[in-house]
Design an enzyme around this catalytic site. Sequence first.
Site, mmCIF file in Angstrom:
data_model
loop_
_atom_site.group_PDB
_atom_site.id
_atom_site.type_symbol
_atom_site.label_atom_id
_atom_site.label_comp_id
_atom_site.label_asym_id
_atom_site.label_seq_id
_atom_site.Cartn_x
_atom_site.Cartn_y
_atom_site.Cartn_z
ATOM 1 N N CYS A 47 -2.968 8.623 3.321
ATOM 2 C CA CYS A 47 -2.705 8.084 1.990
ATOM 3 C C CYS A 47 -3.913 8.254 1.080
ATOM 4 O O CYS A 47 -3.786 8.192 -0.130
ATOM 5 C CB CYS A 47 -2.346 6.613 2.117
ATOM 6 S SG CYS A 47 -3.554 5.694 3.057
ATOM 7 N N GLU A 54 0.892 -1.160 0.000
ATOM 8 C CA GLU A 54 0.000 0.000 0.000
ATOM 9 C C GLU A 54 0.918 1.194 0.000
ATOM 10 O O GLU A 54 1.628 1.431 0.987
ATOM 11 C CB GLU A 54 -0.842 0.010 1.275
ATOM 12 C CG GLU A 54 -1.718 -1.202 1.474
ATOM 13 C CD GLU A 54 -2.858 -1.225 0.506
ATOM 14 O OE1 GLU A 54 -3.412 -0.161 0.218
ATOM 15 O OE2 GLU A 54 -3.177 -2.311 0.002
HETATM 16 P P1 NAP Z 1 8.467 4.928 4.472
HETATM 17 O O1 NAP Z 1 9.572 5.837 4.788
HETATM 18 O O2 NAP Z 1 8.476 4.218 3.178
HETATM 19 O O3 NAP Z 1 8.417 3.891 5.676
HETATM 20 C C1 NAP Z 1 7.433 2.893 5.747
HETATM 21 C C2 NAP Z 1 7.913 1.753 6.619
HETATM 22 O O4 NAP Z 1 8.993 1.079 5.966
HETATM 23 C C3 NAP Z 1 8.468 2.200 7.970
HETATM 24 O O5 NAP Z 1 8.084 1.261 8.944
HETATM 25 C C4 NAP Z 1 9.971 2.166 7.742
HETATM 26 O O6 NAP Z 1 10.701 1.987 8.928
HETATM 27 C C5 NAP Z 1 10.082 0.934 6.873
HETATM 28 N N1 NAP Z 1 11.321 0.838 6.113
HETATM 29 C C6 NAP Z 1 12.135 1.829 5.683
HETATM 30 N N2 NAP Z 1 13.157 1.313 4.982
HETATM 31 C C7 NAP Z 1 12.980 -0.026 4.971
HETATM 32 C C8 NAP Z 1 13.712 -1.112 4.398
HETATM 33 N N3 NAP Z 1 14.824 -0.908 3.682
HETATM 34 N N4 NAP Z 1 13.250 -2.365 4.603
HETATM 35 C C9 NAP Z 1 12.124 -2.597 5.301
HETATM 36 N N5 NAP Z 1 11.392 -1.604 5.866
HETATM 37 C C10 NAP Z 1 11.814 -0.335 5.689
HETATM 38 O O7 NAP Z 1 7.054 5.664 4.539
HETATM 39 P P2 NAP Z 1 6.524 6.654 5.679
HETATM 40 O O8 NAP Z 1 7.291 7.927 5.528
HETATM 41 O O9 NAP Z 1 6.478 5.983 7.005
HETATM 42 O O10 NAP Z 1 5.014 6.859 5.237
HETATM 43 C C11 NAP Z 1 4.598 7.862 4.352
HETATM 44 C C12 NAP Z 1 4.206 7.285 3.019
HETATM 45 O O11 NAP Z 1 3.352 6.159 3.191
HETATM 46 C C13 NAP Z 1 3.428 8.253 2.170
HETATM 47 O O12 NAP Z 1 3.976 8.261 0.881
HETATM 48 C C14 NAP Z 1 2.019 7.692 2.136
HETATM 49 O O13 NAP Z 1 1.297 7.968 0.951
HETATM 50 C C15 NAP Z 1 2.223 6.240 2.326
HETATM 51 N N6 NAP Z 1 1.079 5.614 2.994
HETATM 52 C C16 NAP Z 1 0.304 4.732 2.309
HETATM 53 C C17 NAP Z 1 -0.776 4.125 2.933
HETATM 54 C C18 NAP Z 1 -1.657 3.147 2.213
HETATM 55 O O14 NAP Z 1 -2.469 2.507 2.849
HETATM 56 N N7 NAP Z 1 -1.543 3.014 0.922
HETATM 57 C C19 NAP Z 1 -1.052 4.418 4.259
HETATM 58 C C20 NAP Z 1 -0.252 5.303 4.921
HETATM 59 C C21 NAP Z 1 0.824 5.895 4.285
HETATM 60 P P3 NAP Z 1 11.456 3.213 9.659
HETATM 61 O O15 NAP Z 1 10.411 4.201 10.005
HETATM 62 O O16 NAP Z 1 12.075 2.564 10.823
HETATM 63 O O17 NAP Z 1 12.420 3.747 8.641
#
Ligand code: NAP
Length: 518
Positions: A296, A257
């Site tokens: 999102c 997602e």
């Molecule tokens: P993110 O930076 O991609 O992080 C998401 C998750 O991935 C966090 O738990 C992060 O952990 C983890 N992560 C980071 N690098 C990783 C790796 N190499 N391997 C495994 N896991 C890893 O996203 P975010 O900043 O938290 O969220 C914002 C984004 O999410 C926005 O673009 C939004 O549109 C999207 N979003 C989508 C939905 C949906 O349902 N489609 C819902 C909410 C948000 P750490 O925090 O420890 O780095």
Amino acid sequence: MPEMLASYVAGRWYTPPDGGVAVADAATGDPVAVVSSAGLDTRAAVDHARAVGGPALRGLTFPERAAALKALAAHLDSRKEAYYELSTSTGATRRDSAVDIDGGIATTFAFSGVGKREMPDGHLLVDGDAVIMGKEGTFAGRHFYTPLRGAAVQINAFNFPVWGMLEKLAPAVLAGMPSIVKPATQTAYLTAAVFRDIIDSGTLPEGAVQLICGGLGDLLDHLSGQDVIAFTGSAGTAAKVRGHDAVIKRSARFNAETDSLNCSILGPDAGSDSEEFGLFVKEVALETTVKAGQKCTAIRRAFVPAAVVDDVVSALRGRLERVVVGNPRSDTVTMGALVSLAQRDEVRGAVSALSRAAEVLVGDAERVDPVDADPQRGAFIAPIVLLCNDVDRAEPHEVEAFGPVTTIIPYASADDVVDLAARGSGSLVGSVVSHDPDFVRDVVLRTAAHHGRLLVLDRDCAAESTGHGTPMPQMVHGGPGRAGGGEELGGVRAVTHFMQRTALQGSPSAIARVLGAA
Ligand code: NAP
């Protein structure tokens, strides 16, 4: 010094020995927690899920798992004031926190209901009727589901620390698959508080849920074809995880997602004195300000008939200029902070990119005067409305400003708006705000392939509508292309994402002996 968050792995709480990463309160900048997973035994987590959590959950029938979820939801509901307090540190107002906390608890209750009412009293989920394939009727086939035997690793985004965990965990529990929850570091303290209550409640068997605060380390190296990775976050991180050998070479099941440039379309029938016009403006304003636009599903692109653009801008300005930005602890504040200063800088950068193609009509991304807060220490930003008159520009369809930002884009005809909607390259949700049945049908049928969910909002459903931005447990959440190409929620189907569908072939009596006569 704030508390180091503990992880919960293989039946024990684990607190890393290192200094970790300090996480700050979104509104005050004060330290809230320290996060690290240094030294955590990821192999033990996966083994424990497979050897202890899986068998314990599989030992329960669907109604027993549903009852456990109900008891869990009731327990969390009784503890939720503590979560509301912590949630304020994420920058959330009480209204924002309700979406995350009450939304997560309601989703858990909803999956309990799915298990009780829509799933069989047993361990097997049979899918469809038997199909006779031999001319003499001696050879048949029937599909059925059993839980995968591995671990469901759930990687969550920062913006829904409670709902994000529970909306994945509840269907996994119902399926009979153990979860390893990995919250985003920035808001992990809230997930960790709820998680501790899940363990303390004793409602789920040992091993059914584990928690990793901080990075996953080498955990993905231990995953293979019986495991699931359920990811929510940015498209960039999704691509990294999707490209891991666990997925590419060993076929761990992967669901994403990701971000999404959702749209809302005001119909040509909706003049400025129509009910639908008011509904549209209200919905766009709401989606821009709830959780300071860090949803999102928020409306990033508002498609408006060219003739009413000025009316929409002025009505939106009226609503958004009444928004009080500031410390969510203050009673007068109606929009809190972004989650962190880094996130604020990202949003400012995105607004700057958008403003190469569009004019900022409401708000200023660089200036805000927050109530009861220091604008240097808190991650505040004013609601921003842009207008993009140049339909050839790509930015509004490509740049996600993950904050209180929306872009109005004029359109001339149904063909035009169908084309514009598709330029988002795949979205979680779109809405059509119109009371013209022909326009609605035409636009819905031609944009559906680009959306996981579509809302038709009009005077007939407005009073009960759950709104553009609210994923419902009964309905699909997910979307094609840029939205990640995955699917979550949606009742029983969400449960089957943690199960294997097997076609059983043989004589009708052999099939009936294995699957029962159901
Ligand atoms: P993110 O930076 O991609 O992080 C998401 C998750 O991935 C966090 O738990 C992060 O952990 C983890 N992560 C980071 N690098 C990783 C790796 N190499 N391997 C495994 N896991 C890893 O996203 P975010 O900043 O938290 O969220 C914002 C984004 O999410 C926005 O673009 C939004 O549109 C999207 N979003 C989508 C939905 C949906 O349902 N489609 C819902 C909410 C948000 P750490 O925090 O420890 O780095």
